[in-house]
Motif scaffolding. Structure first.
Motif, PDB file in Angstrom:
ATOM      1  N   GLY A  63       0.822  -1.197   0.000  1.00  0.00           N
ATOM      2  CA  GLY A  63       0.000   0.000   0.000  1.00  0.00           C
ATOM      3  C   GLY A  63       0.860   1.252   0.000  1.00  0.00           C
ATOM      4  N   GLU A  64       0.234   2.416  -0.126  1.00  0.00           N
ATOM      5  CA  GLU A  64       0.971   3.673  -0.217  1.00  0.00           C
ATOM      6  C   GLU A  64       1.816   3.934   1.029  1.00  0.00           C
ATOM      7  OE1 GLU A  64      -1.317   7.065  -1.276  1.00  0.00           O
ATOM      8  OE2 GLU A  64      -2.255   6.112  -3.019  1.00  0.00           O
ATOM      9  N   ALA A  65       1.266   3.659   2.206  1.00  0.00           N
ATOM     10  CA  ALA A  65       2.011   3.910   3.442  1.00  0.00           C
ATOM     11  C   ALA A  65       3.222   2.984   3.549  1.00  0.00           C
ATOM     12  CB  ALA A  65       1.099   3.737   4.651  1.00  0.00           C
ATOM     13  N   ALA A  68       5.856   4.235   1.156  1.00  0.00           N
ATOM     14  CA  ALA A  68       6.456   5.478   1.639  1.00  0.00           C
ATOM     15  C   ALA A  68       7.441   5.230   2.768  1.00  0.00           C
ATOM     16  CB  ALA A  68       5.353   6.434   2.094  1.00  0.00           C
ATOM     17  N   ALA A  69       7.180   4.206   3.582  1.00  0.00           N
ATOM     18  CA  ALA A  69       8.075   3.898   4.703  1.00  0.00           C
ATOM     19  C   ALA A  69       9.423   3.378   4.226  1.00  0.00           C
ATOM     20  CB  ALA A  69       7.410   2.883   5.634  1.00  0.00           C
ATOM     21  N   GLY A  70       9.443   2.810   3.013  1.00  0.00           N
ATOM     22  CA  GLY A  70      10.653   2.146   2.539  1.00  0.00           C
ATOM     23  C   GLY A  70      10.660   0.696   2.978  1.00  0.00           C
ATOM     24  N   LEU A  90      10.734   0.438  -9.226  1.00  0.00           N
ATOM     25  CA  LEU A  90       9.377   0.795  -8.821  1.00  0.00           C
ATOM     26  C   LEU A  90       9.347   2.027  -7.913  1.00  0.00           C
ATOM     27  CD1 LEU A  90       8.079  -2.843  -8.178  1.00  0.00           C
ATOM     28  CD2 LEU A  90       7.475  -1.348 -10.101  1.00  0.00           C
ATOM     29  N   ASP A  91      10.500   2.688  -7.798  1.00  0.00           N
ATOM     30  CA  ASP A  91      10.608   3.944  -7.048  1.00  0.00           C
ATOM     31  C   ASP A  91      10.253   3.771  -5.573  1.00  0.00           C
ATOM     32  OD1 ASP A  91      11.261   6.632  -6.859  1.00  0.00           O
ATOM     33  OD2 ASP A  91       9.203   7.306  -7.198  1.00  0.00           O
ATOM     34  N   VAL A  92      10.844   2.746  -4.957  1.00  0.00           N
ATOM     35  CA  VAL A  92      10.687   2.503  -3.526  1.00  0.00           C
ATOM     36  C   VAL A  92      12.079   2.488  -2.896  1.00  0.00           C
ATOM     37  CG1 VAL A  92       9.845   0.906  -1.757  1.00  0.00           C
ATOM     38  CG2 VAL A  92       8.610   1.126  -3.926  1.00  0.00           C
TER      39      VAL A  92
END
Length: 319
Positions: A63-65, A68-70, A90-92
């Protein structure tokens, strides 16, 4: 237990992100072993091993969260490479924890892909640091204790079942057990008569010891094959192997290295000892099952340097 529907769903999600690797008859290995051999060449996968499949499946499920956490992962080499490369695609943001025994090339690739690499003295320490970083808020991408990852690795078996000719016995290497769990689940669904055999190296026998004890147990690691060196298997992978796998065979490090040299000479592929261990195990399988066997080998990875292979060959007195 992971079912064929979960594996098929994973195949659909990761299509376009990973390679459908070749499944080919090997005349050289067939002559060497004295039985027909078909190889699934996962060493030609993105990042040089099957690990890209499970890592991609997990990253796409976040999910988005969580994104965002990595993400954080622990690895003896290949899982770390896969997570670093696929997370970058995937830009993570990714953190990879590896023991100092991990191949230097794995560390270099992970770092060059933009991941933060943390090194520990041993694999036990790597898993401990991974747990700590997860508790601090990073999203865990476990190498084998995750049904999404197992389903992703199971796509290897799905392709093998679809693309290979007749097979009686398939051999798969075991570290933490995600690959063999997924492959066995796929093959049992698509080709229920095929026997699946696991292969470990001495000093990386987490699944063998779990089967002997009736459940996952911590093990002492001493094998040179860092990519198979899990300090224990998970209940998830143990349950799949105990239910679906005929037997787990254990071979010495020396024979795994010799197997890599044989794969280079007879199959014309440059494979790491985590795949080389399949050849001595295949000889034992042929002794047990007798005439009429048609073997399938999952050549799981090729992330090994010429320097590593030369050093191991000298160490074990191999040419």
């Amino acid at each position: 237990m992971i079912g064929i529907s979960e594996i098929e769903a994973a195949a659909g999600r990761i299509a376009g992100h990973v390679v459908r690797t070749p499944t080919v008859p090997s005349p050289g290995l067939s002559e060497l072993l004295g039985a027909p051999v078909t190889a699934k060449l996962e060493l030609l996968q993105r990042t040089g091993s099957f690990k890209a499949r499970g890592a991609t499946a997990k990253l796409l499920s976040l999910g988005e969260a969580e994104r965002a956490a990595g993400v954080v992962a622990v690895s003896g080499g290949n899982h770390g490479i896969a997570l670093a490369v696929m997370a970058a695609a995937l830009d993570v943001k990714a953190t990879v924890v590896m023991p100092r025994s991990a191949p230097s090339r794995a560390v270099e690739i992970a770092e060059s892909s933009g991941a933060s690499v943390r090194l520990t003295d041993d694999m036990d320490g790597a898993f401990a640091l991974m747990t700590r970083l997860q508790q601090e808020g990073l999203t865990l991408v476990h190498p084998f204790d995750d049904p999404v990852v197992v389903a992703g690795q199971g796509t290897v078996g799905l392709e093998f079942a679809d693309d290979a000719g007749e097979l009686t016995d398939v051999l798969v290497s075991i570290g933490g057990g995600a690959l063999i769990s997924g492959v066995a689940a796929a093959l049992r669904a698509r080709r229920p008569g095929v026997r699946v055999w696991g292969v470990e190296t001495e000093g990386a026998q987490a699944m063998s010891e779990a089967l002997a004890a009736g459940g996952p147990q911590p093990v002492t690691l001493s094998s040179i094959v860092s990519t198979l060196s899990a300090p224990s298997v998970s209940r998830l992978t143990y349950d799949h192997v105990s239910a679906l796998v005929t037997e787990v065979l254990v071979v010495p490090d020396r024979e795994a290295v010799r197997g890599s040299l044989e794969l280079a000479e007879h199959a014309k592929v440059w494979a790491e000892p985590a795949a080389g261990c399949l050849l001595p195990a295949a000889r034992r399988v042929l002794e047990r099952v007798g005439d009429g066997a048609r073997l399938g080998l999952v050549v799981c990875g090729g992330n090994v340097t010429t320097e590593d292979m030369t050093a191991w060959s000298h160490r074990f007195g191999l040419r």
